[in-house]
Write an enzyme that holds these catalytic residues in place. Structure first.
Site, PDB file in Angstrom:
ATOM      1  N   LYS A  78       0.848  -1.197   0.000  1.00 37.67           N
ATOM      2  CA  LYS A  78       0.000   0.000   0.000  1.00 37.67           C
ATOM      3  C   LYS A  78       0.883   1.245   0.000  1.00 37.67           C
ATOM      4  O   LYS A  78       1.956   1.256   0.645  1.00 37.67           O
ATOM      5  CB  LYS A  78      -0.901  -0.040   1.246  1.00 37.67           C
ATOM      6  CG  LYS A  78      -1.948   1.051   1.325  1.00 37.67           C
ATOM      7  CD  LYS A  78      -2.862   0.824   2.531  1.00 37.67           C
ATOM      8  CE  LYS A  78      -3.917   1.892   2.700  1.00 37.67           C
ATOM      9  NZ  LYS A  78      -4.815   1.637   3.842  1.00 37.67           N
ATOM     10  N   SER A 157      -9.628   1.655   2.956  1.00 34.45           N
ATOM     11  CA  SER A 157      -8.774   2.469   2.125  1.00 34.45           C
ATOM     12  C   SER A 157      -7.717   1.671   1.360  1.00 34.45           C
ATOM     13  O   SER A 157      -7.064   2.220   0.476  1.00 34.45           O
ATOM     14  CB  SER A 157      -8.090   3.532   2.987  1.00 34.45           C
ATOM     15  OG  SER A 157      -7.227   2.931   3.934  1.00 34.45           O
ATOM     16  N   SER A 181      -9.725  -0.904   7.072  1.00 33.21           N
ATOM     17  CA  SER A 181      -9.232  -0.684   5.711  1.00 33.21           C
ATOM     18  C   SER A 181      -8.597  -1.884   5.030  1.00 33.21           C
ATOM     19  O   SER A 181      -8.335  -1.828   3.830  1.00 33.21           O
ATOM     20  CB  SER A 181      -8.223   0.456   5.703  1.00 33.21           C
ATOM     21  OG  SER A 181      -8.920   1.661   5.625  1.00 33.21           O
TER      22      SER A 181
HETATM   23  N1  GLN Z   1     -12.979   3.877   6.907  1.00 31.47           N
HETATM   24  C1  GLN Z   1     -12.260   4.202   8.104  1.00 31.47           C
HETATM   25  C2  GLN Z   1     -11.835   5.648   8.089  1.00 31.47           C
HETATM   26  O1  GLN Z   1     -12.025   6.282   7.099  1.00 31.47           O
HETATM   27  C3  GLN Z   1     -11.093   3.273   8.291  1.00 31.47           C
HETATM   28  C4  GLN Z   1      -9.923   3.615   7.475  1.00 31.47           C
HETATM   29  C5  GLN Z   1      -8.721   2.758   7.725  1.00 31.47           C
HETATM   30  O2  GLN Z   1      -8.810   1.688   8.321  1.00 31.47           O
HETATM   31  N2  GLN Z   1      -7.567   3.285   7.306  1.00 31.47           N
HETATM   32  O3  GLN Z   1     -11.319   6.138   9.040  1.00 31.47           O
END
Ligand code: GLN
Length: 504
Positions: A78, A157, A181
């Site tokens: 990532k 994400s 994410s």
């Molecule tokens: N969807 C969650 C957020 O926007 C989790 C994101 C993540 O785990 N990086 O904070």
């Protein structure tokens, strides 16, 4: 159609002595054919270097000197893990031209183990999002909707990491999981997505979103690839990460973890699975409810006993998460000021540089979150929002400890009072629905509500894994959560659960 060979797992690959060079070529062909459409990678590693490394790995295979189970397998990273050999953009204008002077510890461990690092993957900017639609590189398309007129989100994400594995552009990918994410995109793309216990894998070199929640995660096509191949290699104490589990505690946790894992070999007889009632929320789709029901029946058919458990304050997880995560993010992202590194606005007037740099460097979603995060830390709201959110988090942690049979070694508290039966593991959905379509844009709040299944595990710091349960018409995953430190046990149960199941 992609050739079948690249679909085989890292372990099968080692066993049948599949050539790393052939595997690499298959992955590069998939990237060449589909990346422009799927948008999984933000950058690809130097091809000549990858071919050289694949040849070296093949030679080690022949000589019997393989460095690890992962030697010669293809891995994507990532784009929020620091790398010296490719930019680390976090899918943001702010870091568009940034190349780190060091490699993240987990990247270095994978490289040392002989893995071929294919490139960096697309994501929501700084990890903020659930659908991979907040990226300077554009959205990631879910491979299950590839070829369809209506495209679906790959989830976020870590959407690029999920899409790259699902599209056979690599065998495994690293993601980061702050509130889901890794698990959400894995569920949407029909993959295994694992968030280990907080502190198990080093976060040194992972660009911080919310430090008390951030975890390194792994996405693969099956559970064995995740455990044997990847977790064993990246799960080390790291002096450079102050939240890394110290060796003494690691040894104690691992001894308990192994002891419990060994009790389950081929079936789940003797396993007690808890189903927390509070996860039955109104926003669960009928399909997800159906899959959850079938998952419970499947575990029962393997010999597990199912009990109902209660984590009453989990209803506060969503607001608590969005207060704590955004407060930490507003502080973390304060370092992007145009002075030290990253994007700098051409306006060099001292009093405007900071403002212009941050206004033009961050996307709208990130700016919104910095403002909200700053707000909850200001005098007045600190007492009415931030502190109650911390208390709710503590209650949720306590209640999770109360439903597990195994004590949490981090806390010196007796959670085993009362007569009620406790569980070894919990089973809940991974997401409230199948992958949303990309033309059906959700409002900010709706996007946040989508995380309700995944973020409790981050607040509690416990390991959680999503496994694919339904494949068609669109994938739906189920999530298992374990007590803190019982990572191998969780993987063991997930492996038995998935290897004894026919696709639905
Ligand atoms: N969807 C969650 C957020 O926007 C989790 C994101 C993540 O785990 N990086 O904070």
């Amino acid at each position: 159609m992609l050739s079948r060979t690249v679909r085989i797992s890292a372990r099968q690959w080692q066993q049948c002595r599949y050539s790393s060079t052939v595997a690499l070529n298959e992955c590069l062909s998939a990237i060449d054919a589909y990346n422009s459409e799927i948008n999984a990678f933000t950058s690809i590693n130097d091809r000549a270097l990858l071919h050289k490394k694949a040849l070296e790995s093949d030679a080690r295979q022949t000589n019997g000197t393989l460095k690890s189970e992962l030697d010669g397998t293809t891995i994507a990273i990532k784009d929020n893990f620091c790398t010296t050999f490719l930019p680390t953009t976090c899918a943001s204008i702010m870091l568009k031209d940034f190349t780190s002077p060091y490699d993240a510890t987990v990247v270095k461990l994978l490289d040392d183990a002989g893995a071929l690092i294919m490139g960096k993957t697309n994501m929501d900017e700084f990890g903020m999002g659930s659908a991979n639609i907040h990226s300077v590189f554009g959205p990631v398309i879910n491979p299950c909707s590839h070829g369809d007129e209506i495209k679906r989100s790959a989830g976020g994400s870590s959407g690029g990491s999920a899409a790259s594995v699902a599209m056979n552009m690599c065998t495994a990918a690293l993601g980061s999981d702050t509130g889901g994410s890794v698990r959400m995109p894995a569920s949407y793309c029909g993959l295994v997505g694992f968030k280990p216990s907080y502190g198990r894998c080093s976060r040194h070199g992972l660009v911080a979103y919310a430090n008390s929640l951030d975890t390194v995660g792994i996405l693969t096509r099956n559970v064995q690839d995740c455990s044997k191949g990847n977790l064993d290699i990246i799960s080390n104490y790291d002096i450079q990460d102050p939240t890394s589990i110290p060796n003494e505690l690691r040894t104690e946790l691992d001894a308990n973890d192994t002891q419990l894992s060994l009790q389950f070999q081929d079936d789940l007889k003797g396993l007690v699975v808890g189903v927390p009632q509070e996860f039955y929320v109104d926003s669960l789709s009928d399909e997800v409810l159906d899959v959850w029901r079938k998952g419970i029946q499947h575990l029962e058919s393997l010999g597990a006993k199912i009990i109902s458990v209660s984590i009453p304050h989990v209803s506060l997880a969503l607001p608590a998460y969005y207060i704590i995560a955004l407060a930490e993010a507003s502080s973390n992202l304060a370092r992007y000021d145009g002075i030290r590194y990253g994007h700098r606005s051409p306006d060099n007037e001292d009093h405007l540089l900071y403002e212009e740099t941050r206004s033009s460097g961050f996307g709208d979603e990130v700016k919104k979150r910095i403002l909200l995060g700053t707000h909850v830390l200001t005098a007045g709201t600190y007492e009415t929002l931030f502190l109650p959110a911390q208390s709710a988090r503590r209650l949720i942690q306590k209640e999770f400890n109360g439903v597990f049979k195994q004590p949490n070694l981090l806390y010196n508290e007796n959670t085993q009072e009362g007569e009620r039966e406790r569980a070894h593991i919990l089973l809940v959905p991974s997401a409230t629905s199948e992958a949303p379509t990309l033309n059906n844009k959700k409002s900010g709040i709706d996007e946040y509500i989508n995380d309700v299944m995944t973020l409790p595990a981050n607040l509690a710091g416990i390991p959680a894994i999503t496994v694919p349960f339904r494949n068609t018409p669109n994938p739906i995953g189920l999530q298992l959560m374990g007590q803190y430190g019982y990572d191998q046990f969780l993987l063991r149960v997930a492996d038995i659960m998935t290897s004894k199941k026919s696709p639905i």
